[in-house]
Design an enzyme around this catalytic site. Structure first.
Site, PDB file in Angstrom:
ATOM      1  N   ASN A   9       0.876  -1.173   0.000  1.00  0.00           N
ATOM      2  CA  ASN A   9       0.000   0.000   0.000  1.00  0.00           C
ATOM      3  C   ASN A   9       0.915   1.226   0.000  1.00  0.00           C
ATOM      4  O   ASN A   9       1.507   1.562   1.028  1.00  0.00           O
ATOM      5  CB  ASN A   9      -0.884  -0.014   1.253  1.00  0.00           C
ATOM      6  CG  ASN A   9      -1.675   1.276   1.395  1.00  0.00           C
ATOM      7  OD1 ASN A   9      -1.806   2.045   0.440  1.00  0.00           O
ATOM      8  ND2 ASN A   9      -2.195   1.510   2.592  1.00  0.00           N
ATOM      9  N   LYS A  11       0.166   4.269  -0.295  1.00  0.00           N
ATOM     10  CA  LYS A  11      -0.467   5.482   0.253  1.00  0.00           C
ATOM     11  C   LYS A  11      -0.213   6.653  -0.704  1.00  0.00           C
ATOM     12  O   LYS A  11      -0.176   6.451  -1.905  1.00  0.00           O
ATOM     13  CB  LYS A  11       0.048   5.759   1.670  1.00  0.00           C
ATOM     14  CG  LYS A  11       0.031   4.501   2.556  1.00  0.00           C
ATOM     15  CD  LYS A  11       0.219   4.791   3.993  1.00  0.00           C
ATOM     16  CE  LYS A  11       0.320   3.466   4.750  1.00  0.00           C
ATOM     17  NZ  LYS A  11       0.212   3.619   6.169  1.00  0.00           N
ATOM     18  N   HIS A  94      -9.534   1.313   4.579  1.00  0.00           N
ATOM     19  CA  HIS A  94      -8.268   1.451   5.310  1.00  0.00           C
ATOM     20  C   HIS A  94      -8.495   2.372   6.508  1.00  0.00           C
ATOM     21  O   HIS A  94      -9.255   3.337   6.419  1.00  0.00           O
ATOM     22  CB  HIS A  94      -7.185   2.014   4.382  1.00  0.00           C
ATOM     23  CG  HIS A  94      -5.816   1.927   4.978  1.00  0.00           C
ATOM     24  ND1 HIS A  94      -5.359   2.818   5.916  1.00  0.00           N
ATOM     25  CD2 HIS A  94      -4.812   1.034   4.788  1.00  0.00           C
ATOM     26  CE1 HIS A  94      -4.126   2.480   6.279  1.00  0.00           C
ATOM     27  NE2 HIS A  94      -3.766   1.404   5.602  1.00  0.00           N
ATOM     28  N   GLU A  96      -6.823   4.691   7.714  1.00  0.00           N
ATOM     29  CA  GLU A  96      -6.547   6.117   7.449  1.00  0.00           C
ATOM     30  C   GLU A  96      -7.742   6.772   6.766  1.00  0.00           C
ATOM     31  O   GLU A  96      -8.036   7.946   6.987  1.00  0.00           O
ATOM     32  CB  GLU A  96      -5.267   6.256   6.604  1.00  0.00           C
ATOM     33  CG  GLU A  96      -4.030   5.961   7.439  1.00  0.00           C
ATOM     34  CD  GLU A  96      -2.832   5.480   6.654  1.00  0.00           C
ATOM     35  OE1 GLU A  96      -2.816   5.605   5.404  1.00  0.00           O
ATOM     36  OE2 GLU A  96      -1.889   4.966   7.287  1.00  0.00           O
ATOM     37  N   GLU A 166      -5.686  -5.138  10.286  1.00  0.00           N
ATOM     38  CA  GLU A 166      -4.646  -4.156  10.548  1.00  0.00           C
ATOM     39  C   GLU A 166      -4.930  -3.419  11.862  1.00  0.00           C
ATOM     40  O   GLU A 166      -5.718  -2.468  11.881  1.00  0.00           O
ATOM     41  CB  GLU A 166      -4.593  -3.121   9.425  1.00  0.00           C
ATOM     42  CG  GLU A 166      -4.295  -3.693   8.057  1.00  0.00           C
ATOM     43  CD  GLU A 166      -3.646  -2.660   7.162  1.00  0.00           C
ATOM     44  OE1 GLU A 166      -2.562  -2.949   6.649  1.00  0.00           O
ATOM     45  OE2 GLU A 166      -4.207  -1.562   6.993  1.00  0.00           O
ATOM     46  N   GLY A 172       2.219   2.077  10.658  1.00  0.00           N
ATOM     47  CA  GLY A 172       3.160   3.186  10.512  1.00  0.00           C
ATOM     48  C   GLY A 172       3.836   3.576  11.819  1.00  0.00           C
ATOM     49  O   GLY A 172       4.470   4.626  11.901  1.00  0.00           O
ATOM     50  N   SER A 212       3.220  -2.404  10.231  1.00  0.00           N
ATOM     51  CA  SER A 212       4.680  -2.424  10.431  1.00  0.00           C
ATOM     52  C   SER A 212       5.326  -3.765  10.054  1.00  0.00           C
ATOM     53  O   SER A 212       6.249  -4.228  10.727  1.00  0.00           O
ATOM     54  CB  SER A 212       5.034  -2.024  11.863  1.00  0.00           C
ATOM     55  OG  SER A 212       4.580  -0.695  12.112  1.00  0.00           O
TER      56      SER A 212
HETATM   57  C1  PEP Z   1      -0.828   0.030   5.769  1.00  0.00           C
HETATM   58  O1  PEP Z   1      -0.755   1.125   5.266  1.00  0.00           O
HETATM   59  O2  PEP Z   1      -1.776  -0.687   5.485  1.00  0.00           O
HETATM   60  C2  PEP Z   1       0.216  -0.404   6.697  1.00  0.00           C
HETATM   61  C3  PEP Z   1       0.100  -1.559   7.276  1.00  0.00           C
HETATM   62  O3  PEP Z   1       1.283   0.457   6.896  1.00  0.00           O
HETATM   63  P1  PEP Z   1       2.695   0.114   7.587  1.00  0.00           P
HETATM   64  O4  PEP Z   1       3.158  -1.206   7.011  1.00  0.00           O
HETATM   65  O5  PEP Z   1       3.591   1.247   7.222  1.00  0.00           O
HETATM   66  O6  PEP Z   1       2.448  -0.007   9.055  1.00  0.00           O
END
Ligand code: PEP
Length: 250
Positions: A9, A11, A94, A96, A166, A172, A212
């Site tokens: 992803n 972003k 997501h 976000e 998630e 992040g 992460s």
């Molecule tokens: C994501 O954006 O779905 C995500 C898991 O980000 P990160 O791997 O940076 O934590």
């Protein structure tokens, strides 16, 4: 036996020239994997990405869409628009988007239905906050999100959907759920799917972990019994790092 699906992803990162450079470096590094590889790129990179993955094993996804077919929705992009240029996947719900753009379980549900109607495969994100986890609410929150997201979907729809678990506190932040925590919550999601549909659907649906994930922890997470790969943010922006995640089983 379920396959492992690893999706990046990006972003709001990467310009078209960076997208092309990334694919040129990344494609040879993952060409021999039996895992499914997806890059979910910004709208402005989609066309370039789709052109440059031709002849490779890399699939392309978007990161959002609107649920309506067309109309006066300035700035929005429909499922049909994504599908028409060859996009195969779309991330829906997501955290976000839920946090910054008022996405709700209801809009997630509408988007999933709209994506499926044109043959786009949704990657549906669910996850709890740190406070919810600390209050012992993870299972309730996450299974409730799944129930609402899947409202009105039938058995045939399920095989086209990927769920990404998630935990919001792990996105992040550099904090990863332990492999046991991630596996346990994903197993709870499967139990919910079994209740809503059947054990067969629960055993077959792909459920990723996200939060992460990096080259150094992908293997221990993805080898867990219920974790079918990952949705990867930050670590998917570097071809070398992301290829190591995709090749976690090599
Ligand atoms: C994501 O954006 O779905 C995500 C898991 O980000 P990160 O791997 O940076 O934590």
């Amino acid at each position: 036996m379920r396959k492992k699906v690893i999706a990046g992803n990006w972003k709001m990162n990467m310009l078209p020239n960076e997208t092309i450079n990334f694919i040129e470096q990344f494609a040879p590094l993952v060409k021999d994997t039996k895992n499914e590889v997806i890059l979910c790129v910004p709208f402005t990179d989609l066309f370039y990405a789709l052109l440059h993955v031709q002849g490779t094993n890399i699939k392309i996804g978007a990161q959002n869409m609107h649920w309506e077919e067309k109309g006066a929705y300035t700035g929005e992009v429909s499922a049909q628009m994504l599908k028409s240029i060859g996009t195969e996947y779309v991330i829906i719900g997501h955290s976000e988007r839920r946090q910054y753009f008022a996405e709700t379980d209801e809009t997630v549900n509408k988007k999933i239905k709209s994506a499926l109607a044109v043959g786009l495969k949704p990657i549906v994100c669910v996850g709890e906050t740190l406070e919810q986890r600390e209050n012992g609410k993870t299972e309730e929150i996450v299974t409730n999100q799944v129930e609402k997201a899947f409202e009105g979907l039938n058995l045939e729809d399920l095989s086209k959907i990927i769920i990404a678990y998630e935990p919001i506190w792990a996105i992040g932040t550099g904090k990863t759920a332990t492999k046991e925590e991630a596996n346990e919550t994903i197993a709870q999601i499967r139990k919910k799917i079994a209740k809503m549909y059947s054990q067969k659907e629960a055993d077959e649906i792909i459920i990723q972990y996200g939060g992460s994930v990096k080259a150094s922890n992908a293997k221990e997470l993805f080898e867990m019994s219920d974790i079918d790969g990952g949705l990867v943010g930050g670590a998917s922006l570097k071809p070398d790092e992301f290829s190591k995640i995709v090749n976690f089983d090599k």
